[in-house]
Design a protein around this motif. Structure first.
Motif, mmCIF file in Angstrom:
data_model
loop_
_atom_site.group_PDB
_atom_site.id
_atom_site.type_symbol
_atom_site.label_atom_id
_atom_site.label_comp_id
_atom_site.label_asym_id
_atom_site.label_seq_id
_atom_site.Cartn_x
_atom_site.Cartn_y
_atom_site.Cartn_z
ATOM 1 N N TYR A 152 0.826 -1.216 0.000
ATOM 2 C CA TYR A 152 0.000 0.000 0.000
ATOM 3 C C TYR A 152 0.860 1.267 0.000
ATOM 4 N N LEU A 153 2.013 1.222 0.669
ATOM 5 C CA LEU A 153 2.918 2.378 0.646
ATOM 6 C C LEU A 153 3.452 2.621 -0.762
ATOM 7 N N LEU A 154 3.830 1.536 -1.459
ATOM 8 C CA LEU A 154 4.314 1.697 -2.835
ATOM 9 C C LEU A 154 3.203 2.191 -3.756
ATOM 10 N N ILE A 155 1.997 1.696 -3.536
ATOM 11 C CA ILE A 155 0.870 2.165 -4.355
ATOM 12 C C ILE A 155 0.665 3.663 -4.166
ATOM 13 N N TYR A 156 0.715 4.114 -2.914
ATOM 14 C CA TYR A 156 0.448 5.530 -2.646
ATOM 15 C C TYR A 156 1.561 6.428 -3.182
ATOM 16 N N PHE A 157 2.815 6.090 -2.855
ATOM 17 C CA PHE A 157 3.915 6.988 -3.213
ATOM 18 C C PHE A 157 4.359 6.826 -4.666
ATOM 19 N N VAL A 158 4.493 5.588 -5.136
ATOM 20 C CA VAL A 158 5.042 5.360 -6.468
ATOM 21 C C VAL A 158 3.971 5.452 -7.544
ATOM 22 N N ALA A 159 2.804 4.858 -7.286
ATOM 23 C CA ALA A 159 1.755 4.840 -8.312
ATOM 24 C C ALA A 159 0.901 6.101 -8.288
ATOM 25 N N ALA A 185 5.467 -4.401 -11.908
ATOM 26 C CA ALA A 185 6.655 -3.803 -11.278
ATOM 27 C C ALA A 185 6.476 -3.655 -9.768
ATOM 28 N N LEU A 186 5.334 -3.157 -9.324
ATOM 29 C CA LEU A 186 5.137 -2.933 -7.892
ATOM 30 C C LEU A 186 5.007 -4.235 -7.101
ATOM 31 N N PRO A 187 4.181 -5.202 -7.532
ATOM 32 C CA PRO A 187 4.172 -6.464 -6.766
ATOM 33 C C PRO A 187 5.516 -7.181 -6.759
ATOM 34 N N VAL A 188 6.278 -7.099 -7.855
ATOM 35 C CA VAL A 188 7.614 -7.697 -7.870
ATOM 36 C C VAL A 188 8.512 -6.983 -6.868
ATOM 37 N N ALA A 189 8.406 -5.665 -6.775
ATOM 38 C CA ALA A 189 9.210 -4.910 -5.811
ATOM 39 C C ALA A 189 8.886 -5.321 -4.379
ATOM 40 N N VAL A 190 7.598 -5.512 -4.078
ATOM 41 C CA VAL A 190 7.204 -5.919 -2.731
ATOM 42 C C VAL A 190 7.739 -7.314 -2.412
ATOM 43 N N LEU A 191 7.549 -8.255 -3.326
ATOM 44 C CA LEU A 191 8.033 -9.618 -3.103
ATOM 45 C C LEU A 191 9.551 -9.650 -2.953
ATOM 46 N N THR A 192 10.247 -8.833 -3.737
ATOM 47 C CA THR A 192 11.698 -8.779 -3.640
ATOM 48 C C THR A 192 12.137 -8.280 -2.272
ATOM 49 N N LEU A 193 11.506 -7.242 -1.779
ATOM 50 C CA LEU A 193 11.856 -6.708 -0.463
ATOM 51 C C LEU A 193 11.576 -7.712 0.643
ATOM 52 N N VAL A 194 10.488 -8.477 0.489
ATOM 53 C CA VAL A 194 10.106 -9.421 1.543
ATOM 54 C C VAL A 194 11.092 -10.589 1.622
ATOM 55 N N VAL A 195 11.449 -11.179 0.470
ATOM 56 C CA VAL A 195 12.308 -12.375 0.495
ATOM 57 C C VAL A 195 13.789 -12.029 0.502
ATOM 58 N N LEU A 196 14.126 -10.818 0.067
ATOM 59 C CA LEU A 196 15.535 -10.435 -0.014
ATOM 60 C C LEU A 196 16.204 -10.454 1.355
ATOM 61 N N ALA A 197 15.511 -9.926 2.356
ATOM 62 C CA ALA A 197 16.106 -9.814 3.686
ATOM 63 C C ALA A 197 16.442 -11.190 4.253
ATOM 64 N N HIS A 198 15.510 -12.115 4.147
ATOM 65 C CA HIS A 198 15.741 -13.444 4.715
ATOM 66 C C HIS A 198 16.889 -14.152 4.006
ATOM 67 N N MET A 199 16.893 -14.124 2.687
ATOM 68 C CA MET A 199 17.949 -14.793 1.934
ATOM 69 C C MET A 199 19.305 -14.152 2.202
ATOM 70 N N MET A 200 19.357 -12.832 2.259
ATOM 71 C CA MET A 200 20.632 -12.147 2.481
ATOM 72 C C MET A 200 21.209 -12.495 3.850
ATOM 73 N N ARG A 201 20.385 -12.467 4.879
ATOM 74 C CA ARG A 201 20.879 -12.723 6.230
ATOM 75 C C ARG A 201 21.309 -14.177 6.392
ATOM 76 N N MET A 202 20.586 -15.104 5.759
ATOM 77 C CA MET A 202 20.987 -16.503 5.843
ATOM 78 C C MET A 202 22.273 -16.756 5.054
ATOM 79 N N THR A 203 22.419 -16.074 3.916
ATOM 80 C CA THR A 203 23.664 -16.185 3.149
ATOM 81 C C THR A 203 24.841 -15.668 3.975
ATOM 82 N N ARG A 204 24.650 -14.530 4.594
ATOM 83 C CA ARG A 204 25.703 -13.947 5.436
ATOM 84 C C ARG A 204 26.058 -14.884 6.587
ATOM 85 N N ALA A 205 25.030 -15.436 7.262
ATOM 86 C CA ALA A 205 25.283 -16.317 8.404
ATOM 87 C C ALA A 205 25.991 -17.604 7.970
#
Length: 318
Positions: A152-159, A185-205
């Motif tokens: 909803y934040l991306l919809i309001y600010f970006v769209a 573009a917007l749903p892909v951005a949301v999904l990327t932000l959601v899964v990116l954090a978990h994958m990045m932190r597990m890769t780092r660990a």
């Protein structure tokens, strides 16, 4: 029998058992739902004769065990039944919707997986310095915010405010690839932000855990740069846990897109499921649940098999 072949066979058998168990839970879950299916279809003004005829037509008078096996054998043959609300073939409808969901998940994975691995390597390279702290802070913030709120934040600010992309992610076969990418573009951005954090932190660990090994210290004593040590020695040996977390997040991209599809009115499996849950269309709910369970189990099974194959002690037993 070779240990790798034995373990892979065990994982395949376990995956099949889990899928059958999931099908039982899905079928039983729809049975215990409150209310009467025939009543919800015909409405409150339906006569007892009409309700009895519809129950007979739908097979609701048969024992539950017989209905389960009829449904399971039909699903194994590709026959998922007919939707109660519109009379359409469920397999045909799901085929179109599943293609849209996989299209959305594919582009989210194309962006998020390489980016997560790169950021994980970068965080290890600059461990405890400002790039590591900045990446960790941003990813922690993104994983802490509910996905629908990010949408909803991306919809309001970006769209709405900037007008860069559409707030409704509607796609159809007549659209070109660029038009479809612009729409999602917007749903892909949301999904990327959601899964990116978990994958990045597990890769780092995972990489940091490998960095404590003796052979890493030997590589450092030989004078190799930090980047070469990470890329050539740490990352290949941390691939098993990284693959596991990547597969888990890929499963989420397919199975967990229900909220995102509803927020952006995307014509995928999630939207299709929600529409028919509200109408109490039991065959559609059962079919969607079975497909989601199959996708999740298959991807987890692939992660287990890749972890097995990446273990040199199993590939080259003494």
């Amino acid at each position: 029998m070779h240990p790798v072949v034995k373990l892979v066979s065990q994982r395949l058998a376990l995956g099949l058992i889990l899928l059958i168990a999931a099908s039982v839970l899905i079928f039983m879950g729809t049975l215990i739902l409150p209310g009467d299916v025939a009543q919800s279809i015909l409405g409150q003004s339906a006569t007892p004769e009409a309700l009895a005829n519809l129950r007979e037509e739908l097979g609701l008078n048969e024992p539950a065990i017989l209905r389960y096996f009829d449904w399971l054998f039909g699903a194994l043959q590709g026959d998922l039944g007919t939707a109660l609300t519109n009379g359409q073939d469920i397999a045909t409808s799901i085929g179109r919707r599943l293609g849209n969901t996989l299209f959305l998940a594919f582009w989210a994975a194309v962006i998020s997986v390489p980016l997560a691995i790169f950021l994980g390597l970068l965080a290890v390279r600059y461990r405890d310095r400002w790039p590591d702290k900045l990446i960790s802070a941003v990813t922690l913030a993104s994983i802490s915010i509910p996905e629908f709120l990010i949408g909803y934040l991306l919809i309001y600010f970006v769209a709405v405010q900037l007008g860069w992309f559409s707030s409704v992610a509607m796609i159809n076969d007549s659209m070109s690839l660029l038009e479809k990418l612009n729409a999602i573009a917007l749903p892909v951005a949301v999904l990327t932000l959601v899964v990116l954090a978990h994958m990045m932190r597990m890769t780092r660990a995972a990489i940091l855990n490998v960095m404590q090994s003796a052979y890493i210290e030997t590589a450092e004593l030989k004078g190799l740069s930090t980047f070469k040590v990470i890329a050539r020695h740490a990352f290949p040996n941390a691939i098993a846990p990284i693959v596991n977390v990547v597969m888990l997040n890929l499963a989420y991209l397919v199975v967990g897109v229900v909220v995102i599809e509803v927020v952006f009115v995307y014509p995928g499996m999630g939207q299709y499921l929600v529409d028919h849950v509200s109408k109490r269309d039991v065959p559609v709910v059962q079919a969607c649940g079975l497909i989601f369970a199959a996708v999740y189990i298959v991807l987890n099974m692939i992660a287990d098999i890749v972890a097995i194959l990446s273990n040199p002690r199993l590939r080259h037993p003494k």
